[in-house]
Design an enzyme around this catalytic site. Structure first.
Site, PDB file in Angstrom:
ATOM      1  N   GLU A 110       0.650  -1.190  -0.098  1.00  0.00           N
ATOM      2  CA  GLU A 110       0.234   0.001   0.063  1.00  0.00           C
ATOM      3  C   GLU A 110       0.866   1.323   0.236  1.00  0.00           C
ATOM      4  O   GLU A 110       2.013   1.426   0.631  1.00  0.00           O
ATOM      5  CB  GLU A 110      -0.887  -0.025   1.239  1.00  0.00           C
ATOM      6  CG  GLU A 110      -1.875  -1.252   1.212  1.00  0.00           C
ATOM      7  CD  GLU A 110      -2.901  -1.152   2.255  1.00  0.00           C
ATOM      8  OE1 GLU A 110      -3.923  -1.766   1.888  1.00  0.00           O
ATOM      9  OE2 GLU A 110      -2.695  -0.684   3.467  1.00  0.00           O
TER      10      GLU A 110
ATOM     11  N   CYS B 115       3.547   8.413   0.304  1.00  0.00           N
ATOM     12  CA  CYS B 115       4.242   7.635   1.321  1.00  0.00           C
ATOM     13  C   CYS B 115       4.277   6.364   0.966  1.00  0.00           C
ATOM     14  O   CYS B 115       3.298   5.711   0.812  1.00  0.00           O
ATOM     15  CB  CYS B 115       3.233   7.678   2.562  1.00  0.00           C
ATOM     16  SG  CYS B 115       3.751   6.838   4.044  1.00  0.00           S
TER      17      CYS B 115
ATOM     18  N   CYS C  66       6.552  -6.279   7.667  1.00  0.00           N
ATOM     19  CA  CYS C  66       7.790  -5.807   8.370  1.00  0.00           C
ATOM     20  C   CYS C  66       7.988  -6.774   9.489  1.00  0.00           C
ATOM     21  O   CYS C  66       7.084  -7.396  10.040  1.00  0.00           O
ATOM     22  CB  CYS C  66       7.296  -4.405   8.998  1.00  0.00           C
ATOM     23  SG  CYS C  66       8.845  -3.833   9.847  1.00  0.00           S
TER      24      CYS C  66
ATOM     25  N   CYS D  22       6.351  -3.908  15.613  1.00  0.00           N
ATOM     26  CA  CYS D  22       5.873  -2.953  16.673  1.00  0.00           C
ATOM     27  C   CYS D  22       4.427  -3.032  17.099  1.00  0.00           C
ATOM     28  O   CYS D  22       3.491  -3.599  16.316  1.00  0.00           O
ATOM     29  CB  CYS D  22       6.108  -1.652  16.183  1.00  0.00           C
ATOM     30  SG  CYS D  22       7.687  -1.251  15.950  1.00  0.00           S
TER      31      CYS D  22
ATOM     32  N   CYS E   1       1.609  -1.191  15.579  1.00  0.00           N
ATOM     33  CA  CYS E   1       1.526  -0.979  13.922  1.00  0.00           C
ATOM     34  C   CYS E   1       0.806  -2.336  13.163  1.00  0.00           C
ATOM     35  O   CYS E   1       1.354  -3.392  13.541  1.00  0.00           O
ATOM     36  CB  CYS E   1       2.927  -0.996  13.651  1.00  0.00           C
ATOM     37  SG  CYS E   1       3.244  -0.691  11.956  1.00  0.00           S
TER      38      CYS E   1
ATOM     39  N   CYS F 244      -0.529   6.753   9.165  1.00  0.00           N
ATOM     40  CA  CYS F 244       0.680   5.932   9.648  1.00  0.00           C
ATOM     41  C   CYS F 244       0.117   4.638  10.540  1.00  0.00           C
ATOM     42  O   CYS F 244      -0.778   4.669  11.491  1.00  0.00           O
ATOM     43  CB  CYS F 244       1.186   6.721  10.400  1.00  0.00           C
ATOM     44  SG  CYS F 244       1.877   8.446   9.939  1.00  0.00           S
TER      45      CYS F 244
END
Ligand code: SAH
Ligand code: SF4
Length: 346
Positions: A81, A95, A102, A106, A109, A339
Site C-alpha cells: 500500500e 508515502c 515488516c 511493533c 502498528c 500511519c
C-alpha cells in the site's frame, strides 16, 4: 510495470531514443507505450510487450479527498500500500512502502502485526511514485487546475526501510536524479525504527535526505514493550548513532512520537522525553495513535489514541522545556491510510 529490458529493446536505436523513452515514463508519466507517438508503431508494440507500463492497483479516496490510497499488486501477486497526501500548500507527498510487511513487529502498528514477506526492489519502490504521478496527471484534467506532480516522498509506508538499505538508497537516487523524477533530496524522508548500522552508513552517503527516528517512548523499559527492536538497539545506542549522523551531516533529525492513551502520554513521559531530546538539531513530531484493524490475536486493538486534553498537557511540558516539536496532521484515517494502518490484504 517492468523496465528491465528497456535498454536492450532500444539497443539498436540511436542513443537519443532511450532518453525519449525515459522522459516519456519519468517526466510525462505515460501509462502505455501507445502514447509514445514519436516511436514507430512496431517499436511501441515491442515496448508494450517487453517493457509493460501497466500498474495493477485498487484505489481508495478519502472523504475529504486530500488523501488517496493505492493497493498495488506486485508481479508475484503480493500486495503493498502507498498513500498520496495532498497538502493545501500544493505539496503532494507520497508515502511509500519499502517491504511487503515488516519483520520488526511493533505492537501498535498494523504492518508489524502482519509479519514479513519480502523486500521490495528499487523498481517496486519507484513504481509507487510513478503510480501517483499518473494519478495526479489525470486529476489535473478533471479539475482543470495547474499541472500537479509528486513533490515529496516519505518512507513511512509498510516496512522498515533500513532493513532494505541498498534498494531504498537506489530508489532515492533515482527519485533525486534530474533525468528521472528530479525530486530534491531535502524533499525525501526516511523513517526508521532505529537500525544502528544503517544510520551510520546513511551518514556517509553525502545525501541531503531527511532522517526520522521512530521513538514512541522515552525509556527502554517502555520502548521495549512497544517495539521489540529496542532490545537489540536500545535508546542510548540509537541516539549515539543519531549524534554521529548530525555531526557528520549537520542536518536536523525528527523523532516521531505516537500518543497512545495511558501508555506513553503521562506528564512523567513528557518530562523524560524533554530531557532525552533537548539537543541541537533534534525535533519531535507528535502523532496521534491511529486505530489499527483488530487482528484478533494478542495485543491487537488494545491501544487507543490519547485524549486531546492529555495531548495538550504533554505539549505544554515540552514547550516549558523549550523542545522543538510539531504535530502531524491526520490524513486518510477513514480509508485506513494513516500511519501504521498499512496492511497486507491476502
Ligand atoms: N518502519 C519505519 C517506517 C514505517 S512506519 C518506522 O517505524 O519508522 C511510519 C511511522 O508510522 C513510524 O513513525 C511508525 O512508528 C508510525 N506508526 C506505526 N503505527 C502507527 C499507528 N498505529 N498510529 C500512528 N503512527 C503509527
Ligand atoms: Fe515495522 Fe515501522 Fe511498523 Fe515498527 S512501526 S512494525 S518498524 S513498519
Amino acid at each position: 510495470m517492468d523496465l528491465n529490458n528497456l535498454e536492450k529493446v532500444l539497443e539498436d536505436e540511436p542513443r537519443y531514443r532511450l532518453k525519449q523513452a525515459r522522459k516519456a515514463v519519468f517526466k510525462n508519466f505515460i501509462s502505455d507505450w501507445s502514447e509514445a507517438i514519436f516511436f514507430t508503431k512496431d517499436l511501441r508494440e515491442k515496448l508494450n510487450k517487453e517493457c509493460p507500463l501497466g500498474i495493477k492497483a485498487d484505489v481508495l479516496v478519502s472523504k475529504r479527498e486530500d488523501s488517496v490510497k493505492a493497493r498495488i499488486t506486485l508481479k508475484d501477486n503480493l500486495q503493498i500500500e502507498s498513500v498520496l497526501m495532498k497538502h493545501l500548500d500544493g505539496r503532494n507527498t507520497v508515502c511509500v512502502s519499502s517491504q511487503v510487511g515488516c519483520p520488526l513487529g511493533c505492537l501498535f502498528c498494523a504492518t508489524g502485526r502482519m509479519g514479513f514477506k519480502r523486500n521490495l526492489t528499487s523498481d517496486e519502490i519507484i513504481e509507487q511514485v510513478i503510480f501517483f504521478n499518473r494519478w495526479l496527471k489525470i486529476d489535473r484534467h478533471r479539475v482543470s487546475i495547474q499541472a500537479q506532480r509528486v513533490t515529496n516522498v516519505t518512507y513511512m509506508g509498510m516496512g522498515e526501510p533500513f532493513l532494505n538499505y541498498d534498494n531504498v538508497l537506489r530508489a532515492i537516487r533515482i527519485l533525486n536524479d534530474k533525468e528521472y523524477f528530479d525530486i530534491g533530496a531535502r524533499l525525501i524522508s526516511v523513517s526508521t525504527a532505529g537500525i544502528i548500522e544503517a544510520i551510520k552508513k546513511f551518514s556517509e552517503e553525502g545525501l541531503q535526505v531527511n532522517l526520522a527516528i521512530s521513538l514512541h517512548a522515552p525509556n527502554d523499559k517502555l520502548r521495549k514493550s512497544l517495539m521489540p527492536i529496542d532490545k537489540k538497539y536500545p535508546l542510548e545506542a540509537v541516539l549515539k548513532a543519531v549524534d554521529g549522523y548530525i555531526k557528520k551531516t549537520n542536518r536536523q533529525v525528527m523523532f516521531e512520537y505516537v500518543f497512545i492513551k495511558g501508555v506513553n502520554d503521562s506528564d512523567e513521559c513528557a518530562r523524560e522525553l524533554a530531557k532525552l531530546v533537548k539537543k541541537p538539531l533534534y525535533y519531535v513530531n507528535l502523532i496521534l495513535y491511529n486505530a489499527t484493524p483488530s487482528a484478533g490475536s494478542g495485543q491487537a486493538g488494545i491501544f487507543k489514541p490519547s485524549t486531546s486534553e492529555r495531548v495538550e498537557k504533554f505539549k505544554a511540558i515540552l514547550k516549558k522545556n523549550k523542545i522543538v516539536f510539531s504535530q502531524r496532521y491526520r490524513f486518510g484515517d477513514d480509508i485506513q491510510a494513516a500511519c501504521g494502518q498499512f496492511v497486507i490484504h491476502r
